[in-house]
Scaffold this active site. Structure first.
Site, PDB file in Angstrom:
ATOM      1  N   SER A 141       0.842  -1.193   0.000  1.00 29.77           N
ATOM      2  CA  SER A 141       0.000   0.000   0.000  1.00 29.77           C
ATOM      3  C   SER A 141       0.878   1.244   0.000  1.00 29.77           C
ATOM      4  CB  SER A 141      -0.886   0.020   1.248  1.00 29.77           C
ATOM      5  OG  SER A 141      -1.552   1.250   1.338  1.00 29.77           O
ATOM      6  N   TYR A 154      -0.971  -1.900  10.057  1.00 29.78           N
ATOM      7  CA  TYR A 154      -1.252  -2.201   8.645  1.00 29.78           C
ATOM      8  C   TYR A 154       0.018  -2.015   7.813  1.00 29.78           C
ATOM      9  CZ  TYR A 154      -3.441  -1.530   3.996  1.00 29.78           C
ATOM     10  OH  TYR A 154      -3.791  -1.589   2.666  1.00 29.78           O
TER      11      TYR A 154
END
Ligand code: NAP
Length: 246
Positions: A141, A154
């Site tokens: 990401s 995350y």
């Protein structure tokens, strides 16, 4: 553009969001696709029917990617149905933004189990079973480059995915298999939108110089490139597809 008619692709987390767009795009490009999901069977089946109505080949496969036995069974089912595996898209993932200090043990473990161990589980299976000439695309990401508060765990799961990518690309020497990672910026899916106010979504949409949120098809196109013939010399890389946000 039917250019991959004898090739088989597993797309994890393909019942909705980016994964569904990837499965549909790869089917359009001629791949036989395996639509993996964890819980949402109805959406996965609906997508499979849509692909078949357009003349493609699709199979749904329920498997929690965090469970190595379930992943093995998905590879078994794919080989039994189609004879082999050429492409693996490790798209399944979860995100809950929460400050590190407020993160429970359960949330920490769940993020690593799905985002990191889930990727490891399929890579390990692919190492043993993927046909030569294959393509693997993992998912990181762009949040890893932004370092926004709330994304510590995350981002840590995705940093690990990038680390797996670089080493695994080298471990597959001699097999003509490429391993790359796509790191999207904000894409309008459940994962990104859930829990965000309209104002916050608008703020994210203004961040890239292209001044919009990405759509699942923006990422499906990048994946189609990476698994196609034009990307044959791209290996061990992280490709940030994010409208220029970072
Ligand atoms: P999404 O809309 O929430 O969809 C997630 C998909 O993953 C669903 O199909 C879900 O299936 C599946 N899934 C969840 N847990 C699973 C598990 N344990 N085993 C198998 N499948 C599982 O997410 P998305 O936005 O499309 O994200 C896809 C990937 O892109 C993720 O890796 C995410 O981290 C990455 N990414 C997204 C963005 C963004 O802005 N959206 C940005 C950067 C990176 P069920 O419905 O059956 O549970």
């Amino acid at each position: 553009m039917q250019q991959h008619t004898d090739r088989v692709a597993i797309v994890t987390g393909a019942s909705r969001g980016i994964g569904a767009a990837i499965a549909e795009r790869l089917a359009t490009d001629g791949f036989t696709v395996v639509i993996n999901y964890a819980g949402d069977a109805a959406s996965a089946e609906k997508l499979a029917r849509r692909i078949e109505e357009k003349g493609g080949r699709a199979l749904t496969a329920r498997a929690d990617v965090a469970d190595p036995d379930a992943v093995k069974r998905m590879f078994d089912a794919t080989e039994a149905a189609f004879g082999g595996i050429d492409v693996l898209i490790n798209n399944a993932g979860i995100l809950k933004t929460v400050a590190l200090a407020e993160t429970s043990d359960e949330e920490f473990d769940r993020h690593f189990a799905i985002n990191t161990k889930g990727t490891f589980n399929t890579l390990r299976e692919a190492a043993k079973r993927m046909r030569n000439g294959g393509r693997i695309v993992n998912f990181s990401s762009t949040t890893l480059a932004l370092n926004l508060p709330g994304y510590a765990v995350y981002n840590a799961t995705k940093a690990a995915v990038e680390a797996l990518t670089h080493v695994f690309a080298k471990e597959l020497r001699g097999r003509d298999i490429t391993v790359n990672t796509v790191a999207p910026g904000p894409i309008a899916t459940d994962l990104f939108l859930s829990g965000k106010s309209e104002e916050l979504v608008a703020q994210f949409a203004k961040m890239p110089p292209l001044e919009r949120l990405g759509q699942p098809d923006d990422i499906a196109s990048v994946v189609a490139f990476l698994v196609g013939p034009d990307a044959g010399w791209v290996n061990g890389q992280v490709l940030r597809a994010n409208g220029g946000v970072a």
